[in-house]
Design an enzyme around this catalytic site. Sequence first.
Site, PDB file in Angstrom:
ATOM      1  N   HIS A 153      -1.421   1.256  -4.293  1.00  0.00           N
ATOM      2  CA  HIS A 153      -1.998   2.705  -4.300  1.00  0.00           C
ATOM      3  C   HIS A 153      -1.036   3.630  -4.938  1.00  0.00           C
ATOM      4  O   HIS A 153      -1.390   4.787  -4.766  1.00  0.00           O
ATOM      5  CB  HIS A 153      -2.014   3.192  -2.577  1.00  0.00           C
ATOM      6  CG  HIS A 153      -3.173   2.427  -1.927  1.00  0.00           C
ATOM      7  ND1 HIS A 153      -2.891   2.205  -0.504  1.00  0.00           N
ATOM      8  CD2 HIS A 153      -4.044   1.677  -2.207  1.00  0.00           C
ATOM      9  CE1 HIS A 153      -3.897   1.518  -0.184  1.00  0.00           C
ATOM     10  NE2 HIS A 153      -4.529   0.943  -1.210  1.00  0.00           N
ATOM     11  N   CYS A 191       1.432  18.783 -18.550  1.00  0.00           N
ATOM     12  CA  CYS A 191       1.972  17.716 -19.498  1.00  0.00           C
ATOM     13  C   CYS A 191       2.753  18.073 -20.503  1.00  0.00           C
ATOM     14  O   CYS A 191       2.343  18.801 -21.333  1.00  0.00           O
ATOM     15  CB  CYS A 191       0.694  16.850 -19.752  1.00  0.00           C
ATOM     16  SG  CYS A 191       1.033  15.553 -20.868  1.00  0.00           S
ATOM     17  N   GLN A 223       0.885  -1.173  -0.123  1.00  0.00           N
ATOM     18  CA  GLN A 223       0.050   0.072   0.112  1.00  0.00           C
ATOM     19  C   GLN A 223       0.880   1.151  -0.102  1.00  0.00           C
ATOM     20  O   GLN A 223       0.244   2.416  -0.294  1.00  0.00           O
ATOM     21  CB  GLN A 223      -0.798  -0.051   1.260  1.00  0.00           C
ATOM     22  CG  GLN A 223      -1.776  -1.093   1.236  1.00  0.00           C
ATOM     23  CD  GLN A 223      -2.395  -1.119   2.900  1.00  0.00           C
ATOM     24  OE1 GLN A 223      -3.635  -0.657   3.124  1.00  0.00           O
ATOM     25  NE2 GLN A 223      -1.904  -1.885   3.659  1.00  0.00           N
TER      26      GLN A 223
HETATM   27  C1  BV8 Z   1     -12.100   2.129  -3.309  1.00  0.00           C
HETATM   28  C2  BV8 Z   1      -2.378   6.753  -1.083  1.00  0.00           C
HETATM   29  C3  BV8 Z   1     -13.834   2.036  -4.959  1.00  0.00           C
HETATM   30  C4  BV8 Z   1      -2.370   8.128  -1.088  1.00  0.00           C
HETATM   31  C5  BV8 Z   1      -4.067   5.817   0.155  1.00  0.00           C
HETATM   32  C6  BV8 Z   1     -16.614   2.027   4.213  1.00  0.00           C
HETATM   33  C7  BV8 Z   1     -16.231   0.890   4.699  1.00  0.00           C
HETATM   34  C8  BV8 Z   1     -15.243   0.116   3.733  1.00  0.00           C
HETATM   35  C9  BV8 Z   1     -14.646   1.017   2.678  1.00  0.00           C
HETATM   36  C10 BV8 Z   1     -14.732   2.313   2.570  1.00  0.00           C
HETATM   37  C11 BV8 Z   1     -15.753   2.987   3.505  1.00  0.00           C
HETATM   38  N1  BV8 Z   1     -15.772   4.135   3.151  1.00  0.00           N
HETATM   39  C12 BV8 Z   1     -14.760   4.582   1.980  1.00  0.00           C
HETATM   40  C13 BV8 Z   1     -14.299   3.283   1.669  1.00  0.00           C
HETATM   41  C14 BV8 Z   1     -13.518   3.015   0.869  1.00  0.00           C
HETATM   42  C15 BV8 Z   1     -11.909   3.465   1.256  1.00  0.00           C
HETATM   43  C16 BV8 Z   1     -11.608   2.693   2.564  1.00  0.00           C
HETATM   44  O1  BV8 Z   1     -11.174   1.707   2.579  1.00  0.00           O
HETATM   45  N2  BV8 Z   1     -11.618   3.882   3.408  1.00  0.00           N
HETATM   46  C17 BV8 Z   1     -11.370   3.192   4.982  1.00  0.00           C
HETATM   47  C18 BV8 Z   1     -10.550   4.472   5.472  1.00  0.00           C
HETATM   48  C19 BV8 Z   1     -12.760   2.840   5.783  1.00  0.00           C
HETATM   49  N3  BV8 Z   1     -11.279   2.983   0.204  1.00  0.00           N
HETATM   50  C20 BV8 Z   1     -10.983   3.509  -1.011  1.00  0.00           C
HETATM   51  O2  BV8 Z   1     -11.305   4.486  -1.015  1.00  0.00           O
HETATM   52  C21 BV8 Z   1      -9.994   2.741  -1.923  1.00  0.00           C
HETATM   53  N4  BV8 Z   1     -10.677   2.939  -3.110  1.00  0.00           N
HETATM   54  O3  BV8 Z   1     -12.679   1.804  -2.565  1.00  0.00           O
HETATM   55  O4  BV8 Z   1     -12.596   2.496  -4.513  1.00  0.00           O
HETATM   56  C22 BV8 Z   1     -14.048   2.427  -6.357  1.00  0.00           C
HETATM   57  C23 BV8 Z   1     -14.217   1.219  -7.178  1.00  0.00           C
HETATM   58  C24 BV8 Z   1     -14.615   1.778  -8.533  1.00  0.00           C
HETATM   59  C25 BV8 Z   1     -14.614   2.956  -8.973  1.00  0.00           C
HETATM   60  C26 BV8 Z   1     -14.285   4.029  -7.976  1.00  0.00           C
HETATM   61  C27 BV8 Z   1     -14.216   3.695  -6.860  1.00  0.00           C
HETATM   62  C28 BV8 Z   1      -8.783   3.538  -2.174  1.00  0.00           C
HETATM   63  C29 BV8 Z   1      -7.789   3.527  -1.033  1.00  0.00           C
HETATM   64  C30 BV8 Z   1      -6.363   4.074  -1.266  1.00  0.00           C
HETATM   65  C31 BV8 Z   1      -6.302   5.516  -0.554  1.00  0.00           C
HETATM   66  N5  BV8 Z   1      -5.004   6.030  -0.844  1.00  0.00           N
HETATM   67  N6  BV8 Z   1      -2.958   6.022  -0.007  1.00  0.00           N
HETATM   68  C32 BV8 Z   1      -1.262   8.532  -0.182  1.00  0.00           C
HETATM   69  O5  BV8 Z   1      -0.431   7.662   0.572  1.00  0.00           O
HETATM   70  O6  BV8 Z   1      -1.002   9.550   0.143  1.00  0.00           O
HETATM   71  S1  BV8 Z   1      -4.475   4.985   1.711  1.00  0.00           S
HETATM   72  C33 BV8 Z   1      -3.162   5.137   2.717  1.00  0.00           C
HETATM   73  O7  BV8 Z   1      -3.739   4.208   3.818  1.00  0.00           O
HETATM   74  C34 BV8 Z   1      -1.764   4.754   2.166  1.00  0.00           C
HETATM   75  O8  BV8 Z   1      -1.934   4.048   1.108  1.00  0.00           O
HETATM   76  C35 BV8 Z   1      -1.631   3.574   3.664  1.00  0.00           C
HETATM   77  O9  BV8 Z   1      -0.798   2.664   3.034  1.00  0.00           O
HETATM   78  C36 BV8 Z   1      -3.037   3.086   3.756  1.00  0.00           C
HETATM   79  C37 BV8 Z   1      -3.005   2.315   4.760  1.00  0.00           C
HETATM   80  O10 BV8 Z   1      -2.583   2.566   5.894  1.00  0.00           O
HETATM   81  P1  BV8 Z   1      -1.464   1.701   6.602  1.00  0.00           P
HETATM   82  O11 BV8 Z   1      -0.245   1.519   5.495  1.00  0.00           O
HETATM   83  O12 BV8 Z   1      -1.933   0.497   7.129  1.00  0.00           O
HETATM   84  O13 BV8 Z   1      -0.744   2.725   7.567  1.00  0.00           O
HETATM   85  P2  BV8 Z   1      -1.325   3.061   8.932  1.00  0.00           P
HETATM   86  O14 BV8 Z   1      -0.659   4.242   9.539  1.00  0.00           O
HETATM   87  O15 BV8 Z   1      -2.785   3.117   9.019  1.00  0.00           O
HETATM   88  O16 BV8 Z   1      -0.981   1.943   9.923  1.00  0.00           O
HETATM   89  C38 BV8 Z   1       0.659   1.714  10.030  1.00  0.00           C
HETATM   90  C39 BV8 Z   1       0.566   0.360  10.808  1.00  0.00           C
HETATM   91  O17 BV8 Z   1       1.905   0.032  11.116  1.00  0.00           O
HETATM   92  C40 BV8 Z   1       0.001   0.363  12.304  1.00  0.00           C
HETATM   93  O18 BV8 Z   1      -0.997  -0.723  12.620  1.00  0.00           O
HETATM   94  C41 BV8 Z   1       1.194   0.206  13.124  1.00  0.00           C
HETATM   95  O19 BV8 Z   1       1.037  -0.270  14.300  1.00  0.00           O
HETATM   96  C42 BV8 Z   1       2.258  -0.301  12.107  1.00  0.00           C
HETATM   97  N7  BV8 Z   1       3.545  -0.210  12.784  1.00  0.00           N
HETATM   98  C43 BV8 Z   1       4.178   1.348  12.823  1.00  0.00           C
HETATM   99  N8  BV8 Z   1       5.596   0.850  13.184  1.00  0.00           N
HETATM  100  C44 BV8 Z   1       5.903  -0.568  12.897  1.00  0.00           C
HETATM  101  C45 BV8 Z   1       4.501  -1.131  12.333  1.00  0.00           C
HETATM  102  N9  BV8 Z   1       4.507  -2.470  12.310  1.00  0.00           N
HETATM  103  C46 BV8 Z   1       5.514  -3.035  12.321  1.00  0.00           C
HETATM  104  N10 BV8 Z   1       6.973  -2.573  12.414  1.00  0.00           N
HETATM  105  C47 BV8 Z   1       7.095  -1.059  12.688  1.00  0.00           C
HETATM  106  N11 BV8 Z   1       8.292  -0.697  12.829  1.00  0.00           N
HETATM  107 ZN    ZN Z   2      -1.201  14.757 -21.145  1.00  0.00          ZN
END
Ligand code: BV8
Ligand code: ZN
Length: 248
Positions: free
Chosen positions: A123, A151, A105
């Site tokens: 992503h 572009c 991701q």
């Molecule tokens: C889509 C890119 C449909 C940009 C990102 C309600 C229910 C279910 C789903 C949804 C809903 N409402 C909306 C949705 C859909 C939505 C979604 O899931 N929302 C969630 C919040 C509820 N999803 C979408 O919109 C996706 N698209 O569904 O499209 C569609 C289909 C057809 C046509 C049109 C539309 C798109 C999702 C992508 C969004 N873009 N990022 C950018 O990065 O700037 S998401 C963003 O969150 C990042 O990509 C990131 O990677 C991702 C997930 O976060 P994590 O990577 O897990 O990071 P986080 O900080 O949360 O956690 C870190 C973890 O690491 C922690 O657990 C921590 O404990 C641990 N950690 C920390 N240090 C360590 C460690 N572990 C081990 N070792 C360490 N040292």
């Molecule tokens: Zn173009």
Amino acid sequence: MHGRVEEARALIAAARQVVVLTGSGISAESGIPTFRGAGGLWKGMRVEDFATPEGFNRRPLEVWNWYTRRRAELEDSRPNSGHVALAEMQRHVEARGGSFVLATQNIDGLHQVAGSTGVLELHGTLRTARCQACPRRQPMPAQPADALPPCPDCGAPLRPDVVWFGEALPEDVLIAATDAASRCDVFVSVGTSAVVYPAAGLVEWALSAGAKAVEVNLEPTPISRLVDVPLHGKAGEILPQLVPEPSQ
Ligand code: BV8
Ligand code: ZN
């Protein structure tokens, strides 16, 4: 916990098809802030203001420069032992005729720098910008702009080459990841809070196909109760222990 690490390593050593999903936690030890944890990227920021098409259309330059700043920070970021371990794990599994698919991701590209190949960037990537009107892609600048760059092919404004909330993931990438998850015998989730779909749904595809699941995270997540082997700790410390011995 040692026994559980052993158990996870044995699963990987015996696996024919391994799928690994990573999130921002695997890059935390490379100095890249996570999204939701303490000190996370999104602390105090409204995600909908930045990581959505509406947010970009409302404030294109502010969002563009949030990404040029993150691109600039990549200059001093290096893969850590967690990224390196996954590249070694891939070589090990493939050397014995198995298949290994890494879906991430993350948009930092550190897996590729560490030597992982065939990485599925669910992503998108911080390293390129794309045209809003034609297929042109080009390197994402690391300096702030005072206007959205046009572009070079068609003159339309560029945008970051990432998937925002509400945007569909690249279809071919999502199909490849879902296919691999539904065929694997071991699924490893590393450093993700498992709340963003459809990426967070991959573990369920694997489990429903009978795979064993391992989770590496500092804290419990919504999938911790689903996995067979939950490992609590840093990815940079645990992953090197999961790479099978060359002889295995
Ligand atoms: C889509 C890119 C449909 C940009 C990102 C309600 C229910 C279910 C789903 C949804 C809903 N409402 C909306 C949705 C859909 C939505 C979604 O899931 N929302 C969630 C919040 C509820 N999803 C979408 O919109 C996706 N698209 O569904 O499209 C569609 C289909 C057809 C046509 C049109 C539309 C798109 C999702 C992508 C969004 N873009 N990022 C950018 O990065 O700037 S998401 C963003 O969150 C990042 O990509 C990131 O990677 C991702 C997930 O976060 P994590 O990577 O897990 O990071 P986080 O900080 O949360 O956690 C870190 C973890 O690491 C922690 O657990 C921590 O404990 C641990 N950690 C920390 N240090 C360590 C460690 N572990 C081990 N070792 C360490 N040292
Ligand atoms: Zn173009």
